[in-house]
Design a protein around this motif. Structure first.
Motif, PDB file in Angstrom:
ATOM      1  N   SER A 187       0.812  -1.215   0.000  1.00 49.00           N
ATOM      2  CA  SER A 187       0.000   0.000   0.000  1.00 49.00           C
ATOM      3  C   SER A 187       0.847   1.268   0.000  1.00 49.00           C
ATOM      4  CB  SER A 187      -0.954   0.008   1.198  1.00 49.00           C
ATOM      5  OG  SER A 187      -0.241  -0.105   2.421  1.00 49.00           O
ATOM      6  N   LYS A 188       2.114   1.158   0.333  1.00 50.67           N
ATOM      7  CA  LYS A 188       2.970   2.348   0.253  1.00 50.67           C
ATOM      8  C   LYS A 188       3.232   2.744  -1.199  1.00 50.67           C
ATOM      9  CE  LYS A 188       7.445  -0.081   0.612  1.00 50.67           C
ATOM     10  NZ  LYS A 188       8.687  -0.190   1.398  1.00 50.67           N
ATOM     11  N   TYR A 189       2.935   1.822  -2.122  1.00 45.91           N
ATOM     12  CA  TYR A 189       3.142   2.109  -3.549  1.00 45.91           C
ATOM     13  C   TYR A 189       1.845   2.410  -4.296  1.00 45.91           C
ATOM     14  CZ  TYR A 189       7.772   0.060  -2.766  1.00 45.91           C
ATOM     15  OH  TYR A 189       9.033  -0.221  -2.299  1.00 45.91           O
ATOM     16  N   THR A 190       0.723   1.826  -3.857  1.00 45.50           N
ATOM     17  CA  THR A 190      -0.541   2.019  -4.581  1.00 45.50           C
ATOM     18  C   THR A 190      -1.715   2.087  -3.612  1.00 45.50           C
ATOM     19  OG1 THR A 190      -2.060   1.093  -6.236  1.00 45.50           O
ATOM     20  CG2 THR A 190      -0.756  -0.481  -4.957  1.00 45.50           C
ATOM     21  N   LYS A 191      -2.679   2.941  -3.956  1.00 47.06           N
ATOM     22  CA  LYS A 191      -3.883   3.047  -3.151  1.00 47.06           C
ATOM     23  C   LYS A 191      -4.991   2.127  -3.672  1.00 47.06           C
ATOM     24  CE  LYS A 191      -5.577   7.067  -5.774  1.00 47.06           C
ATOM     25  NZ  LYS A 191      -5.955   8.498  -5.701  1.00 47.06           N
TER      26      LYS A 191
ATOM     27  N   ASN B 171       0.138   6.086  -4.852  1.00 46.44           N
ATOM     28  CA  ASN B 171      -0.302   5.802  -3.483  1.00 46.44           C
ATOM     29  C   ASN B 171      -1.241   6.898  -2.969  1.00 46.44           C
ATOM     30  OD1 ASN B 171       1.281   7.971  -2.636  1.00 46.44           O
ATOM     31  ND2 ASN B 171       2.907   6.695  -1.784  1.00 46.44           N
TER      32      ASN B 171
END
Length: 486
Positions: A73-77, A205
């Motif tokens: 989740s630090k890369y994509t929401k 993110n």
């Protein structure tokens, strides 16, 4: 007969200035909708066959689920990737590319690997292949490429001359055709092959920070391939061998599984990497960007009706969810238009409402009418926007992340003309037996090409990738490597 040289035109007769590179905003893009030649080619191409798919006509499908095993989740929401253990229903369609609906499964051909995730934010389609690269890198060349893989307009037979003429004149194809003619060119089953998103995509993110990603589905069953003679035998005896194997394995409770991993590239690296990371004919080094596990995909249910679920399944690389966006990959940019356009023609304007394609979330828009509208058609609700009657409204927080474009609008090629390093590296990774089989597959495929000019042009590409590769293929064809290639 006139000897006057013919020049390429649009359907309206206007001369075409560049048929190899689409018009982009700046050197990297994205592609501009003002490129009417590109749109005409893609739109016409999508309407050339009825009613089956123009490409990927023969396919097999299955239902299953995707389960997150690593928190990224630090890369994509993207919500369906938001937490470890989250499970999302999905449907997959495997396919061959060039053959018709009744063609054999065990031919040497890339395999389509199209996954539809029914997420809580709408459908996300990841439409890839079983290879990490592709034959071409600009969508403007796609109709021409597929014409060479289909039937000769005069003989109505597959045309090896057209195939190798195009490939030899499009050296960017070398990486893909090396994979295609290797052992992996004929998978033993659909369960025993990897899948790839192939293109570069963008992840964003919750803080609006973005990275570029590539998707890798690694088969848990392990890689298995078919010997060419056995593949030919099966093609004659059981043209549906792969469909049968997939169906039986699921029916017997032997559920196929793949582990999904991604390579992640910081956004700033895209401007400094040793080649353009949006060039789909190249792979990113896993030493530079190692695989990071995301989750696992399991297929556990066969379709109840092939036509309703597999044949009417409609995938589009343009089906994104918040947190996943397009990159400037020129091939991807063309596919964003072409796939949905093909489905609107082939299945109809309301194909998204069919059960196999329908989102699990509520769909609210102002699209009405059209052939075969079988739901309430929006009832008595307002059919325009903006309006004063509480119709659905946009959500600005779901806009794409803005990105900068620079330069002049023009038809331009990718910077890199190095079409040889990566296929050469792939050849050198093979053991002696794998090299011999690869070379024999090339020789067998090229031996019926009528013009030596075409063979020699292709041999030059092989030699530039690796001298042993070029020399041994030339010897197998009874030719010599051109001096200009050395």
């Amino acid at each position: 007969m006139s000897n006057e040289k013919k020049y390429l035109t649009t359907a309206s007769g206007a001369p075409v200035g560049d048929n190899q590179n689409s018009i982009t905003a700046g050197h990297r893009g994205p592609t501009l909708i003002q490129d009417v030649h590109l749109l005409e080619k893609l739109a016409h191409f999508n309407r050339e066959r009825i009613p089956e798919r123009v490409v990927h006509a023969k396919g097999a499908g299955a239902h299953g689920y995707f389960k997150v095993t690593n928190d990224l989740s630090k890369y994509t929401k993207a919500d369906f990737l938001s937490e470890v253990g989250k499970t999302t229903p999905m449907f997959i369609r495997f396919s061959t590319v060039a053959g018709e609906l009744g063609s054999a499964d065990t031919v040497r051909d890339p395999r389509g690997f199209a996954v539809k995730f029914y997420t809580e934010e709408g459908n996300y389609d990841l439409v890839g292949n079983n290879t990490p690269v592709f034959f071409i890198r600009d969508a403007i060349k796609f109709p021409d490429f597929i014409h060479t893989q289909k039937r000769n307009p005069k003989t109505h037979r597959k045309d090896v001359n057209a195939i190798w003429d195009f490939w030899s004149l499009s050296p960017e194809s070398l990486h893909q055709i090396t994979i295609l003619h290797s052992d992996r060119g004929i998978p033993a089953t659909l369960r025993h092959m990897n899948g790839y998103g192939s293109h570069t995509f963008k992840w964003v993110n919750a803080n609006g920070e973005s990275v570029f990603v590539k998707y890798h589905f690694k088969t848990v069953q392990g890689i298995k391939n078919l010997d060419v003679d056995l593949a030919a035998k099966l093609a004659g005896e059981n043209a549906d061998y792969h469909l049968e194997d997939l169906y039986n394995s699921i029916e017997n409770g032997d559920y196929p599984e793949w582990k999904l991993s991604v390579q992640i590239m910081p956004e700033e690296d895209a401007n400094t990497y040793r080649f353009d990371p949006f060039d789909v004919t190249k792979v990113w080094s896993q030493k530079d960007y190692p695989l990071i596990e995301v989750g696992r995909m399991v297929l556990d249910r066969n379709p109840e009706n092939y036509f309703a679920e597999v044949e009417q399944a409609a995938f589009s690389p343009g089906h994104f969810v918040p947190g996943i966006e397009a990159s400037p990959d020129k091939m991807l940019q063309g596919r964003l238009f072409a796939y949905s356009d093909a489905h609107r023609y082939r299945v109809g304007a309301n194909h998204e409402a069919l059960p196999i394609n329908r989102a699990k979330t509520e769909v609210n828009n102002y699209q009405r009418d059209g052939a075969m509208r079988f739901d309430g058609n929006g009832g008595s609700s307002v059919n325009y926007e903006p309006n004063s009657f509480d119709g659905p409204k946009e959500t600005p927080e779901n806009n794409i992340k803005p990105f900068e474009v620079t330069g002049f609008a023009d038809s331009v090629a990718y910077d890199s003309e190095d079409h040889y390093t990566q296929p050469g590296d792939l050849f050198r990774l093979m053991n002696a037996d794998e090299r011999t089989r690869l070379i024999q597959n090339f020789v067998d495929h090229m031996q019926d090409v009528e013009k030596d000019e075409i063979k020699l042009r292709q041999i030059s590409h092989f030699y530039k990738a690796d001298p042993e590769l070029g020399t041994r293929i030339a010897e197998g064809l009874g030719l010599s490597v051109p001096e200009t290639a050395k």
